[in-house]
Design an enzyme around this catalytic site. Structure first.
Site, PDB file in Angstrom:
ATOM      1  N   ARG A  66       0.835  -1.182  -0.146  1.00 18.99           N
ATOM      2  CA  ARG A  66       0.061   0.244   0.530  1.00 18.99           C
ATOM      3  C   ARG A  66       0.613   1.237   0.053  1.00 18.99           C
ATOM      4  O   ARG A  66      -0.060   2.255  -0.306  1.00 18.99           O
ATOM      5  CB  ARG A  66      -1.189  -0.026   1.286  1.00 18.99           C
ATOM      6  N   LEU A  94      -5.825   4.695   0.522  1.00 18.60           N
ATOM      7  CA  LEU A  94      -4.119   5.051   0.581  1.00 18.60           C
ATOM      8  C   LEU A  94      -3.527   4.933   1.193  1.00 18.60           C
ATOM      9  O   LEU A  94      -4.378   4.892   2.974  1.00 18.60           O
ATOM     10  CB  LEU A  94      -4.116   6.624  -0.061  1.00 18.60           C
ATOM     11  N   ASN A 108     -12.747  14.701   0.412  1.00 21.97           N
ATOM     12  CA  ASN A 108     -13.221  13.412  -0.396  1.00 21.97           C
ATOM     13  C   ASN A 108     -14.771  13.393   0.203  1.00 21.97           C
ATOM     14  O   ASN A 108     -15.184  14.604   1.012  1.00 21.97           O
ATOM     15  CB  ASN A 108     -13.390  12.172   1.238  1.00 21.97           C
ATOM     16  N   THR A 109     -15.949  12.981  -0.666  1.00 19.01           N
ATOM     17  CA  THR A 109     -17.139  12.456  -0.389  1.00 19.01           C
ATOM     18  C   THR A 109     -17.815  11.710   0.013  1.00 19.01           C
ATOM     19  O   THR A 109     -17.143  10.771  -0.962  1.00 19.01           O
ATOM     20  CB  THR A 109     -17.868  13.434  -2.031  1.00 19.01           C
ATOM     21  N   HIS A 110     -18.731  11.280   0.911  1.00 16.89           N
ATOM     22  CA  HIS A 110     -18.937  10.044   1.081  1.00 16.89           C
ATOM     23  C   HIS A 110     -20.822   9.839   0.907  1.00 16.89           C
ATOM     24  O   HIS A 110     -21.436  10.847   1.591  1.00 16.89           O
ATOM     25  CB  HIS A 110     -18.479   9.940   2.736  1.00 16.89           C
ATOM     26  N   ALA A 143      -5.709  10.279   7.305  1.00 21.24           N
ATOM     27  CA  ALA A 143      -5.037   8.301   6.701  1.00 21.24           C
ATOM     28  C   ALA A 143      -6.498   7.304   7.476  1.00 21.24           C
ATOM     29  O   ALA A 143      -6.639   6.863   7.448  1.00 21.24           O
ATOM     30  CB  ALA A 143      -4.078   7.688   8.120  1.00 21.24           C
ATOM     31  N   ASP A 146     -13.012   8.285   6.297  1.00 19.71           N
ATOM     32  CA  ASP A 146     -13.814   8.587   6.721  1.00 19.71           C
ATOM     33  C   ASP A 146     -14.503   9.563   7.929  1.00 19.71           C
ATOM     34  O   ASP A 146     -15.293   9.183   8.580  1.00 19.71           O
ATOM     35  CB  ASP A 146     -15.199   7.262   6.606  1.00 19.71           C
TER      36      ASP A 146
HETATM   37  C1  GRF Z   1     -20.070   8.555  -4.547  1.00 15.38           C
HETATM   38  O1  GRF Z   1     -20.688   8.797  -3.908  1.00 15.38           O
HETATM   39  C2  GRF Z   1     -18.585   8.688  -3.604  1.00 15.38           C
HETATM   40  O2  GRF Z   1     -19.376   9.297  -2.453  1.00 15.38           O
HETATM   41  C3  GRF Z   1     -18.778   7.296  -3.407  1.00 15.38           C
HETATM   42  O3  GRF Z   1     -18.482   7.061  -5.013  1.00 15.38           O
HETATM   43  C4  GRF Z   1     -19.519   7.685  -5.831  1.00 15.38           C
HETATM   44  C5  GRF Z   1     -18.988   7.729  -6.846  1.00 15.38           C
HETATM   45  O4  GRF Z   1     -20.010   7.940  -7.780  1.00 15.38           O
HETATM   46  N1  GRF Z   1     -17.542   7.351  -2.844  1.00 15.38           N
HETATM   47  P1  GRF Z   1     -19.711   8.078  -9.916  1.00 15.38           P
HETATM   48  O5  GRF Z   1     -18.555   6.828 -10.020  1.00 15.38           O
HETATM   49  O6  GRF Z   1     -18.213   9.609  -9.420  1.00 15.38           O
HETATM   50  O7  GRF Z   1     -20.760   7.748 -10.109  1.00 15.38           O
END
Ligand code: GRF
Length: 192
Positions: A66, A94, A108-110, A143, A146
């Site tokens: 990794r 990562l 990041n988006t979650h 690290a 989420d």
């Molecule tokens: C999103 O919902 C993001 O939050 C998650 O993966 C998805 C990515 O969507 N971690 P896409 O592949 O860009 O449509």
């Protein structure tokens, strides 16, 4: 400022970033899209005239180095002069050294309201828990997966008859607006 995007999937969040006016293109431009596997996100980047780098992940489980892999990703980004990194559905966790190299410069988006429903199955987990409201979270990635400082969140209702696909799509519709907007505000120093 130069933005690097990490993606592995269909690239619809990437597409939204590319289509967004990130505070005016001179202010923040997408310099490179790095993928860990052949995927649609590469085509999305190429169609927009953005450079792509495939840092292929070839091993899994205990054979996976990794740290070395994460260094390769970091090098692909620095080769393109990246200042800020946006993870947009990247399938490889990562190594901590990556977050040291880009300290406080990885977003990041979650697809859940963190700290609830961390991990890869956030949408399924929310459905299985029976919550009536979930949503999405944009945060500084660290690290600790989420768990970094939260920059923005928006709620999304769970509707009767939702399955993981319909709910995830409704969440992603919000992410496509919230993520580019938050990236821009973060780059301007308006957040957190
Ligand atoms: C999103 O919902 C993001 O939050 C998650 O993966 C998805 C990515 O969507 N971690 P896409 O592949 O860009 O449509």
């Amino acid at each position: 400022m130069r933005l690097g995007v990490l993606a592995s999937g269909t690239g619809t969040i990437l597409q939204a970033i590319l289509e967004a006016d990130l505070g005016g293109s001179a202010e923040l431009e997408v310099a490179v899209v790095v993928v860990d596997r052949p995927c649609a996100a590469t085509d999305v980047a190429s169609a927009a005239g953005v450079a792509t780098r495939l840092v292929a992940r070839t091993s899994f489980g205990s054979a996976f180095d990794r740290e070395a892999y994460s260094k390769e990703v970091a090098t692909a980004l620095t080769d393109h002069g990246v200042d800020l990194v946006a993870i947009a559905g990247f399938g490889t966790v990562l190594h901590a050294s990556f977050f040291d190299a880009f300290a406080n410069r990885v977003l990041n988006t979650h697809p859940a309201l963190l700290p609830s429903f961390k991990g890869w199955h956030a949408v399924d987990d929310a459905l299985n828990a029976g919550v009536k409201v979930t949503g999405c979270t944009v945060h500084i990635a660290t690290a600790d997966v989420d768990a970094g400082p939260i920059l923005a969140q928006e709620a999304v209702p769970v509707l009767l008859g939702d399955d993981a696909a319909t709910l995830h799509e409704r969440i992603k519709a919000v992410e496509r607006r919230l993520y580019p907007d938050t990236i821009t505000r973060f780059a301007r120093g308006e957040l957190p």
